[in-house]
Design a protein around this motif. Sequence first.
Motif, PDB file in Angstrom:
ATOM      1  N   ASP A   1      -0.537   7.768   8.562  1.00 50.24           N
ATOM      2  CA  ASP A   1       1.059   7.455   8.350  1.00 50.24           C
ATOM      3  C   ASP A   1       1.182   5.994   8.280  1.00 50.24           C
ATOM      4  O   ASP A   1       0.223   5.342   9.007  1.00 50.24           O
ATOM      5  N   GLY A   2       2.103   5.548   7.571  1.00 43.97           N
ATOM      6  CA  GLY A   2       2.273   4.173   7.420  1.00 43.97           C
ATOM      7  C   GLY A   2       1.318   3.351   6.401  1.00 43.97           C
ATOM      8  O   GLY A   2       1.051   3.973   5.347  1.00 43.97           O
ATOM      9  N   ASP A   3       1.051   2.031   6.556  1.00 46.49           N
ATOM     10  CA  ASP A   3       0.440   1.167   5.639  1.00 46.49           C
ATOM     11  C   ASP A   3      -1.051   1.256   5.681  1.00 46.49           C
ATOM     12  O   ASP A   3      -1.790   0.574   4.798  1.00 46.49           O
ATOM     13  N   GLY A   4      -1.580   1.861   6.962  1.00 49.87           N
ATOM     14  CA  GLY A   4      -2.922   2.060   7.048  1.00 49.87           C
ATOM     15  C   GLY A   4      -3.694   0.798   7.500  1.00 49.87           C
ATOM     16  O   GLY A   4      -4.832   0.709   7.452  1.00 49.87           O
ATOM     17  N   ILE A   5      -3.015  -0.039   8.425  1.00 46.06           N
ATOM     18  CA  ILE A   5      -3.457  -1.215   9.013  1.00 46.06           C
ATOM     19  C   ILE A   5      -4.411  -0.801   9.895  1.00 46.06           C
ATOM     20  O   ILE A   5      -4.324   0.026  10.657  1.00 46.06           O
ATOM     21  N   GLY A   6      -5.651  -1.265   9.838  1.00 44.09           N
ATOM     22  CA  GLY A   6      -6.603  -0.800  10.761  1.00 44.09           C
ATOM     23  C   GLY A   6      -7.590   0.053  10.373  1.00 44.09           C
ATOM     24  O   GLY A   6      -8.737   0.254  10.682  1.00 44.09           O
TER      25      GLY A   6
ATOM     26  N   LYS B   1       2.050  -0.526  -9.039  1.00 44.47           N
ATOM     27  CA  LYS B   1       3.162  -1.056  -8.505  1.00 44.47           C
ATOM     28  C   LYS B   1       3.707  -0.193  -7.407  1.00 44.47           C
ATOM     29  O   LYS B   1       4.292  -0.555  -6.270  1.00 44.47           O
ATOM     30  N   ALA B   2       3.262   1.300  -7.492  1.00 46.04           N
ATOM     31  CA  ALA B   2       3.855   2.251  -6.756  1.00 46.04           C
ATOM     32  C   ALA B   2       3.264   2.372  -5.429  1.00 46.04           C
ATOM     33  O   ALA B   2       3.911   2.733  -4.432  1.00 46.04           O
ATOM     34  N   ASN B   3       2.098   1.813  -5.469  1.00 44.65           N
ATOM     35  CA  ASN B   3       1.220   1.948  -4.096  1.00 44.65           C
ATOM     36  C   ASN B   3       0.964   0.838  -3.556  1.00 44.65           C
ATOM     37  O   ASN B   3       0.657  -0.578  -4.144  1.00 44.65           O
ATOM     38  N   ASN B   4       0.606   0.792  -2.128  1.00 44.79           N
ATOM     39  CA  ASN B   4       0.303  -0.400  -1.580  1.00 44.79           C
ATOM     40  C   ASN B   4      -0.885  -1.220  -2.075  1.00 44.79           C
ATOM     41  O   ASN B   4      -1.987  -0.353  -2.447  1.00 44.79           O
ATOM     42  N   ARG B   5      -1.010  -2.465  -1.942  1.00 44.28           N
ATOM     43  CA  ARG B   5      -2.363  -3.364  -2.521  1.00 44.28           C
ATOM     44  C   ARG B   5      -2.565  -3.800  -1.233  1.00 44.28           C
ATOM     45  O   ARG B   5      -1.896  -4.179  -0.286  1.00 44.28           O
ATOM     46  N   ILE B   6      -3.837  -4.186  -1.039  1.00 42.63           N
ATOM     47  CA  ILE B   6      -4.675  -5.044   0.160  1.00 42.63           C
ATOM     48  C   ILE B   6      -4.134  -6.564  -0.241  1.00 42.63           C
ATOM     49  O   ILE B   6      -3.966  -7.193  -1.051  1.00 42.63           O
ATOM     50  N   LYS B   7      -3.606  -6.973   1.036  1.00 39.70           N
ATOM     51  CA  LYS B   7      -3.319  -8.567   0.961  1.00 39.70           C
ATOM     52  C   LYS B   7      -4.597  -9.252   1.951  1.00 39.70           C
ATOM     53  O   LYS B   7      -4.999 -10.375   1.463  1.00 39.70           O
ATOM     54  N   SER B   8      -5.064  -8.499   2.794  1.00 34.94           N
ATOM     55  CA  SER B   8      -6.310  -9.253   3.640  1.00 34.94           C
ATOM     56  C   SER B   8      -7.068  -8.226   4.041  1.00 34.94           C
ATOM     57  O   SER B   8      -6.561  -6.874   4.455  1.00 34.94           O
ATOM     58  N   LEU B   9      -8.301  -8.229   4.259  1.00 33.29           N
ATOM     59  CA  LEU B   9      -9.451  -7.426   4.574  1.00 33.29           C
ATOM     60  C   LEU B   9     -10.154  -8.253   5.476  1.00 33.29           C
ATOM     61  O   LEU B   9     -10.785  -9.411   5.301  1.00 33.29           O
ATOM     62  N   LYS B  10     -10.505  -7.509   6.768  1.00 36.56           N
ATOM     63  CA  LYS B  10     -11.534  -8.207   7.572  1.00 36.56           C
ATOM     64  C   LYS B  10     -12.958  -7.858   7.480  1.00 36.56           C
ATOM     65  O   LYS B  10     -13.120  -6.346   7.294  1.00 36.56           O
TER      66      LYS B  10
ATOM     67  N   VAL C   1      -0.960  -5.927   3.850  1.00 35.29           N
ATOM     68  CA  VAL C   1      -0.969  -5.156   2.579  1.00 35.29           C
ATOM     69  C   VAL C   1       0.314  -6.000   1.930  1.00 35.29           C
ATOM     70  O   VAL C   1       1.044  -6.277   2.363  1.00 35.29           O
ATOM     71  N   TYR C   2       0.242  -5.575   0.435  1.00 34.82           N
ATOM     72  CA  TYR C   2       1.381  -6.103  -0.491  1.00 34.82           C
ATOM     73  C   TYR C   2       2.191  -4.415  -0.502  1.00 34.82           C
ATOM     74  O   TYR C   2       1.358  -3.614  -1.039  1.00 34.82           O
ATOM     75  N   PRO C   3       3.478  -4.342  -0.035  1.00 38.70           N
ATOM     76  CA  PRO C   3       4.141  -2.959  -0.151  1.00 38.70           C
ATOM     77  C   PRO C   3       4.114  -2.284  -1.690  1.00 38.70           C
ATOM     78  O   PRO C   3       4.667  -3.127  -2.648  1.00 38.70           O
ATOM     79  N   GLY C   4       3.991  -1.263  -1.748  1.00 39.06           N
ATOM     80  CA  GLY C   4       4.244  -0.432  -2.867  1.00 39.06           C
ATOM     81  C   GLY C   4       5.702  -0.259  -3.049  1.00 39.06           C
ATOM     82  O   GLY C   4       6.382  -0.206  -2.043  1.00 39.06           O
ATOM     83  N   GLU C   5       6.301   0.018  -4.280  1.00 37.16           N
ATOM     84  CA  GLU C   5       7.539   0.239  -4.618  1.00 37.16           C
ATOM     85  C   GLU C   5       7.803   1.706  -4.233  1.00 37.16           C
ATOM     86  O   GLU C   5       9.141   2.067  -4.064  1.00 37.16           O
TER      87      GLU C   5
ATOM     88  N   ASP D   1      -2.345 -10.669  -5.391  1.00 37.30           N
ATOM     89  CA  ASP D   1      -1.676  -9.461  -5.719  1.00 37.30           C
ATOM     90  C   ASP D   1      -1.750  -9.242  -7.412  1.00 37.30           C
ATOM     91  O   ASP D   1      -0.686  -9.684  -8.041  1.00 37.30           O
ATOM     92  N   THR D   2      -3.028  -9.076  -7.705  1.00 38.05           N
ATOM     93  CA  THR D   2      -3.168  -8.838  -9.276  1.00 38.05           C
ATOM     94  C   THR D   2      -3.877  -7.455  -9.619  1.00 38.05           C
ATOM     95  O   THR D   2      -4.849  -7.059  -8.610  1.00 38.05           O
TER      96      THR D   2
END
Length: 236
Positions: free
Chosen positions: A121-126, A157-166, A214-218, A181-182
């Motif tokens: 659930d949510g943005d998947g952080i972690g 555009k509809a789905n989240n994209r990664i902004k940073s990955l460890k 993440v970059y949030p999806g629409e 974000d490309t």
Amino acid sequence: MRYYNFVLSLIAFCISFVEVNAQVPRIKPSKILDAPVMSYAKYEALYEDIDGGKYTNEEIKKFQESSVYVDLYSSACSWYCCGWIDSVRASSTLTPSNGFTYNAKNAHDFNHESVWAEGVDGDGIGEYIIYHFPATCAKVTGVKILNGHVKNEGLWKANNRIKSLKVYYNSKEYAVLELEDTRCIQFFEIGTVGYGSHTTDKYPWTLKFEILDVYPGEKYDDTVISELYFDGIDVH
């Protein structure tokens, strides 16, 4: 007194945490390459279509210069001539729907239309995806990422994209990749990891990529990676 000592310990821990994380390099893409311009099926059929005279010489030249075609669909020599992975797995996976799966292996199948999507659930952080390499695999120096669901602009555009990955190398913090974000392929120079084909150290090794931001999806909050693959040395 106990409270005072607790506060001092907490402050010391926070300082130590900041110092450790400050040592992890943050890496931006050294190159922004190309975005897909055709379907998977059309890229796969490109050799036969070229031989059949379907494309002009100018169009053929563009394909031969395209990183999407060269990296994912042509038979040109690359790190994968001597480098390979044993397996790829993820901490979670989105439930299949409408005949589509979102397994970890989709991020390394050289098909820009299939994806890994985390399943919490949510943005998947972690959440993370981890690659297992054999001990004698060629060393890795670069990571290439197609960020988000790049099959088409609408899904991207509809789905989240990664902004940073460890990045973790053998479970130790190694670097943070800061993605643009490309829909284009992003190339990251990460230094040299792995042992090489002539190693006497026979232990397999791993690279783990954990979602930090993440970059949030629409429309959806599922975070998606279409392809995450590698470049390196020791190929010949």
